[in-house]
Design an enzyme around this catalytic site. Structure first.
Site, PDB file in Angstrom:
ATOM      1  N   GLU A  87       0.842  -1.188   0.000  1.00 20.09           N
ATOM      2  CA  GLU A  87       0.000   0.000   0.000  1.00 20.09           C
ATOM      3  C   GLU A  87       0.880   1.242   0.000  1.00 20.09           C
ATOM      4  O   GLU A  87       2.098   1.144   0.197  1.00 20.09           O
ATOM      5  CB  GLU A  87      -0.918  -0.015   1.231  1.00 20.09           C
TER       6      GLU A  87
ATOM      7  N   SER B 200       7.395  -2.381   3.239  1.00 22.17           N
ATOM      8  CA  SER B 200       8.163  -3.388   3.973  1.00 22.17           C
ATOM      9  C   SER B 200       7.423  -3.917   5.194  1.00 22.17           C
ATOM     10  O   SER B 200       7.771  -4.969   5.717  1.00 22.17           O
ATOM     11  CB  SER B 200       9.516  -2.805   4.405  1.00 22.17           C
TER      12      SER B 200
ATOM     13  N   TRP C 217       1.843  -0.158  -6.332  1.00 19.41           N
ATOM     14  CA  TRP C 217       2.909  -0.954  -6.930  1.00 19.41           C
ATOM     15  C   TRP C 217       2.451  -2.400  -7.151  1.00 19.41           C
ATOM     16  O   TRP C 217       3.146  -3.351  -6.800  1.00 19.41           O
ATOM     17  CB  TRP C 217       4.208  -0.898  -6.130  1.00 19.41           C
ATOM     18  N   ILE C 218       1.274  -2.508  -7.757  1.00 21.12           N
ATOM     19  CA  ILE C 218       0.686  -3.812  -8.022  1.00 21.12           C
ATOM     20  C   ILE C 218       0.864  -4.138  -9.506  1.00 21.12           C
ATOM     21  O   ILE C 218       0.236  -3.514 -10.372  1.00 21.12           O
ATOM     22  CB  ILE C 218      -0.805  -3.845  -7.630  1.00 21.12           C
TER      23      ILE C 218
ATOM     24  N   CYS D 287       3.731 -16.750  -0.689  1.00 21.03           N
ATOM     25  CA  CYS D 287       3.793 -16.421  -2.116  1.00 21.03           C
ATOM     26  C   CYS D 287       4.995 -15.527  -2.413  1.00 21.03           C
ATOM     27  O   CYS D 287       5.679 -15.708  -3.425  1.00 21.03           O
ATOM     28  CB  CYS D 287       2.505 -15.734  -2.551  1.00 21.03           C
TER      29      CYS D 287
ATOM     30  N   GLN E 291      44.627  -3.863 -19.561  1.00 17.34           N
ATOM     31  CA  GLN E 291      44.578  -4.572 -18.283  1.00 17.34           C
ATOM     32  C   GLN E 291      43.374  -4.155 -17.434  1.00 17.34           C
ATOM     33  O   GLN E 291      42.719  -4.994 -16.813  1.00 17.34           O
ATOM     34  CB  GLN E 291      45.879  -4.343 -17.506  1.00 17.34           C
TER      35      GLN E 291
ATOM     36  N   GLY F 188      30.164   6.362 -23.399  1.00 19.51           N
ATOM     37  CA  GLY F 188      28.953   7.127 -23.678  1.00 19.51           C
ATOM     38  C   GLY F 188      27.899   6.318 -24.412  1.00 19.51           C
ATOM     39  O   GLY F 188      26.698   6.528 -24.220  1.00 19.51           O
TER      40      GLY F 188
ATOM     41  N   GLU G 208       9.723  -7.257  -3.307  1.00 21.58           N
ATOM     42  CA  GLU G 208       9.838  -8.564  -2.641  1.00 21.58           C
ATOM     43  C   GLU G 208      10.875  -8.539  -1.513  1.00 21.58           C
ATOM     44  O   GLU G 208      11.578  -9.505  -1.258  1.00 21.58           O
ATOM     45  CB  GLU G 208      10.188  -9.692  -3.632  1.00 21.58           C
TER      46      GLU G 208
END
Length: 394
Positions: free
Chosen positions: A143, A148, A172-173, A248, A289, A350, A373
């Site tokens: 939500e 978290s 963020w679904i 899940c 190198q 670049g 997650e």
């Protein structure tokens, strides 16, 4: 190009003969998904990313490969192993995080929730259609003020006679604006419960979050739930409390362990190819190198990351995987992958800021993968708790 040719031609970072650790069936699946990514995703991903477009037309093709809910058994799902699922995820994310995320949201989140916690009627109604790509699902947990800490969610489901009525906001679904079904988690008087919500239900509104600097070839939304009325049978009977959604999330976190290394490998391959052909001071960049040190350091971490992913996958298949080990894999492989992609960009100079090359696109995507997650901080505290026995989340 044959799948056998794909095995060696596209693995220049492999210094340990990683394929010798895989079974013939695992190699076959991996190479099938790799060929699919080469044919269907890589030629198009720059345009999809630039246009912030998720290609819905690719969903039936993924379903035909058995990628949707591929680690689940029955109901039209492929019943593949954890290692096979991981290998597929690595190949998909070598194409783009947004395409692997679709498979994760569909299979590891929405389908897993119904498969693990749903009634037989819910499983029969939704899982075969989702496995076939005929229905898209989303998973509504986070939500605007509960990321978290999902226990602080304010979305609430109240009883009204035999019905449930949902009100709240999710953010963020993934896939919500194109989904036919949403698994929504909400507070109730009896604890957090999951609900199977057809997205055509009145009061359900999904709005894509735009513009984005990451995961542009993917869809993330805010969901508004306004007096969404559901019948009693909409509740997931097998899930009470946060163990339901967390079971899940752990499936999705496992896939990220592999996926992040797929993105890192692809970025490395772009940088290596460029270094071998880009001439500076009358010799290729690969002949210097400092460039070789960058390439070696990247390859070492890619090899270690895939070994870690395989070890965790074998333990998952054996039923011996500890939950803290998922945090270990997610934290390590995301952190190393984003560093690899940024370092790969430096070799490109670049030119590396254009969509002609993959490293910066992967790095931008991994900013999201590193966050969703479970953030670095959350997984660090999970591991800290394991090491010390002292929880430090609050």
């Amino acid at each position: 190009m044959t799948t056998d040719a794909l095995t060696t031609e596209l693995e220049p970072s492999d210094l340990i003969d990683f394929d010798a650790l895989l079974s013939p069936d695992e190699l076959k699946l991996r190479n099938q998904v790799r060929a699919f990514v080469q044919a269907e995703i890589k030629p198009n991903i720059a345009a999809w990313y630039e246009d912030a477009h998720f290609p819905l037309e690719i969903v039936p093709k993924m379903a035909k490969l058995g990628l949707l809910g591929m680690h689940l058994n029955g109901y039209g799902c492929a019943g593949r192993s954890a290692v096979e699922y991981g290998l597929a995820g690595a190949e998909l994310e070598a194409g783009d995080s947004g395409l692997r995320t679709f498979v994760s949201v569909q299979g590891s989140l929405a389908m897993s929730a119904i498969h693990k916690h749903g009634s037989e009627e819910q499983k029969k109604q939704w899982l075969p259609a989702m496995a076939a790509g005929q229905a898209i699902g989303c998973f509504g947990l986070t939500e605007p003020t509960a990321g978290s800490d999902p226990s602080s969610m304010t979305t609430f489901a109240r009883r009204d006679g035999d019905d449930w009525v949902l009100n709240g906001t999710k953010r963020w679904i993934g896939l919500a604006s194109v989904a036919q079904v949403a698994v929504i988690w909400a507070q109730t008087e009896g604890g957090i419960r999951g609900f199977v919500v057809p997205t055509e239900t009145p009061g359900f509104t999904a709005t894509p979050i735009e513009p984005k600097l990451s995961m542009r070839a993917s869809i993330q939304c805010e969901i508004e739930l306004t007096e969404v009325r559901l019948p009693a049978e909409a509740v997931l009977p097998g899930a009470v409390g946060l163990r339901g959604p967390f079971s899940c999330l752990n499936e999705a976190r496992y896939g990220i362990i592999w996926g992040a290394m797929g993105a890192a490998r692809d970025a490395f391959e772009d940088a290596l190819a460029y270094a071998q052909t880009r001439m500076q001071f009358e010799k290729p960049l690969a002949g210097y190198q400092l460039t070789q040190q960058k390439l070696v350091d990247m390859a070492l971490e890619i090899n270690k990351g895939f070994l870690l992913a395989l070890h965790i996958g074998r333990k998952k298949d054996a039923g011996t995987l500890g939950l803290h080990q998922i945090s270990l894999g997610k934290l390590n492989n995301c952190r190393e992958a984003i560093a690899i992609c940024r370092e790969a960009r430096t070799i490109l100079g670049g030119n590396g800021i254009t969509l002609d090359y993959s490293p910066l696109r992967h790095a931008n995507n991994l900013e999201s993968v590193r966050t969703y997650e479970g953030t670095d901080e959350v997984h660090t505290l999970i591991l800290g708790n394991k090491l010390t026995g002292v929880p430090a989340f609050r």
